[in-house]
Design a protein around this motif. Structure first.
Motif, PDB file in Angstrom:
ATOM      1  N   SER A 198      38.990  41.571  46.572  1.00  0.00           N
ATOM      2  CA  SER A 198      38.708  40.186  46.191  1.00  0.00           C
ATOM      3  C   SER A 198      39.198  39.881  44.774  1.00  0.00           C
ATOM      4  N   ASN A 199      39.239  40.898  43.877  1.00  0.00           N
ATOM      5  CA  ASN A 199      39.661  40.626  42.501  1.00  0.00           C
ATOM      6  C   ASN A 199      41.176  40.488  42.355  1.00  0.00           C
ATOM      7  N   GLY A 359      45.090  31.886  39.874  1.00  0.00           N
ATOM      8  CA  GLY A 359      44.769  33.134  40.571  1.00  0.00           C
ATOM      9  C   GLY A 359      43.400  33.691  40.217  1.00  0.00           C
ATOM     10  N   ASN A 360      42.549  32.887  39.540  1.00  0.00           N
ATOM     11  CA  ASN A 360      41.208  33.378  39.219  1.00  0.00           C
ATOM     12  C   ASN A 360      40.281  33.235  40.415  1.00  0.00           C
ATOM     13  N   LYS A 361      39.443  34.236  40.594  1.00  0.00           N
ATOM     14  CA  LYS A 361      38.514  34.276  41.730  1.00  0.00           C
ATOM     15  C   LYS A 361      37.445  33.189  41.593  1.00  0.00           C
ATOM     16  N   LEU A 362      37.176  32.479  42.678  1.00  0.00           N
ATOM     17  CA  LEU A 362      36.136  31.445  42.685  1.00  0.00           C
ATOM     18  C   LEU A 362      34.998  31.916  43.588  1.00  0.00           C
ATOM     19  N   GLY A 363      33.777  31.798  43.090  1.00  0.00           N
ATOM     20  CA  GLY A 363      32.630  32.148  43.926  1.00  0.00           C
ATOM     21  C   GLY A 363      32.502  33.649  44.114  1.00  0.00           C
ATOM     22  N   GLU A 364      31.472  33.997  44.900  1.00  0.00           N
ATOM     23  CA  GLU A 364      31.179  35.407  45.150  1.00  0.00           C
ATOM     24  C   GLU A 364      31.588  35.790  46.554  1.00  0.00           C
TER      25      GLU A 364
END
Ligand code: ZN
Ligand code: ZN
Length: 377
Positions: A198-199, A359-364
């Motif tokens: 996910s990262n 490209g930053n992760k949103l949410g969990e």
């Protein structure tokens, strides 16, 4: 009676143990060249006089029988040439009636595309090899070669198939090595990509499990045949053998051997008996030999096409839950953005929903690459 002639051990289930190669020898000893030859059919047609002698009738009767029972008598006359898509009302042939019903139902229910795709798939599977002869004479199957029909059951791979395990049917030649069968078995476990990404989803490695974990074995009659072709391969049957020997557990003594050293002709097997293929550590497939016969001049005679896939279960593909169009490539769990858990996405929708433009992760969420069994269609 010769011990290698198959007889039932359990009625309608499996035969006693036979040595495959010796079983083939029994046939080859008894049959004549004319029965074994792989030459084109016309070279080996029986004369009327031979037929008459075999049946104990006159030559005229033999000639008449050939006329009435010959293949040509099955064809329709030219003026009633059949069109498989356009069947007349009230066909006198039962098979045509059944086909008409299917066509009518399909026109009504609009499942055309799906049904046609499956039909085309089966059709292609059947016809890519029928009666095929090799371009290079060196690839010709030998006369008197044995053909084994194997059913290979898939492990339970998704819930939908919990009770119904789909399978594939392949033909292998007696002289083929066990490793040739191993290389022909398609299983999604070999294509999995392990890990959570996910990262940095772009780092999902290209390495599929097949390249990382190469060990596998067949288990036939107390012998583990391990694939040891690659230096990375390990004898993964050892744990089982040591476990069986660690105490008196009532098993015969298991042995291990190299898969690449054995052909099917070398084996002693029971027809109809469930054996095991294991790869990726714990992906286990039941394998059954359902038939053993001699090669026929109308079979596919191109060696390079064996093991030959005869039949395969059609897999429904899992679609992306956003666009409902593309095949899923990602599965997420504990996903704060998703309606389901686990939830499936195609590559585009997955990235669009879960990452901003930088490209930053949103949410969990946790994300794993997903390989759909439908890719084998
Ligand atoms: Zn598998
Ligand atoms: Zn999508």
């Amino acid at each position: 009676m010769d011990e290698n002639i198959p007889v039932y051990e359990v009625t309608d289930a499996n035969t006693r143990l036979i040595h495959i190669g010796s079983f083939g020898d029994l046939w080859r000893e008894r049959l004549q060249n004319c029965d074994l030859t792989l030459a084109e059919k016309d070279d080996c047609l029986m004369e009327n006089s031979d037929v008459a002698q075999d049946l104990g009738c006159s030559e005229e009767t033999a000639a008449e029988l050939r006329l009435i029972c010959g293949v040509d008598a099955l064809k329709c006359s030219e003026n009633e040439e059949a069109d498989p898509e356009n069947i007349p009302e009230d066909p006198s042939l039962l098979t045509l009636g059944i086909r008409k019903k299917i066509l009518d139902r399909r026109r009504e229910t609009l499942i055309i595309e799906r049904a046609c795709r499956q039909e085309t798939f089966l059709h292609e599977l059947e016809f890519h090899a029928v009666g095929k002869r090799p371009e290079d004479a060196a690839d010709m199957v030998d006369e008197g070669e044995l053909v084994l029909t194997l059913n290979i059951v898939y492990p339970v791979i998704f819930r939908k198939h919990k009770e119904y395990k789909p399978y594939q049917t392949v033909l292998v030649l007696g002289s083929q090595k066990l490793t040739e069968l191993r290389d022909a078995i398609n299983c999604v476990s070999d294509l999995q990509i392990g890990g959570e990404f996910s990262n940095n989803p772009d780092l999902a490695p290209e390495n599929i499990c097949k390249d990382l974990y190469k060990s596998a074995f067949f288990h036939f009659e107390g012998v583990f045949y391990n694939d040891m072709r690659d230096p990375q391969c390990r004898d993964i049957s050892r744990t089982t053998i040591e476990w069986a020997e660690s105490r008196d557990r009532g098993y015969e003594k298991f042995q291990s051997a190299k898969m690449e050293d054995y052909t099917f002709n070398d084996l002693r097997l029971k027809i109809g008996y469930p054996y095991l293929y294991c790869h990726q550590g714990d992906c286990e497939h039941v394998i059954t030999v359902t038939d053993i016969r001699l090669i026929h001049h109308e079979d596919c005679l191109d060696r390079t096409l064996y093991p030959l896939l005869k039949k395969r279960h059609w897999f429904w593909t899992r679609k992306c839950s956003v666009c409902l169009m593309y095949t899923a490539r990602w599965v997420t769990v504990n996903d704060s953005l998703a309606p389901d858990d686990p939830c499936f996405f195609c590559d585009v929708c997955f990235k669009m929903l879960h990452y901003d433009t930088d490209g930053n992760k949103l949410g969990e969420f946790l994300a794993h690459p997903y390989v759909d069994p439908g890719i084998f269609n």
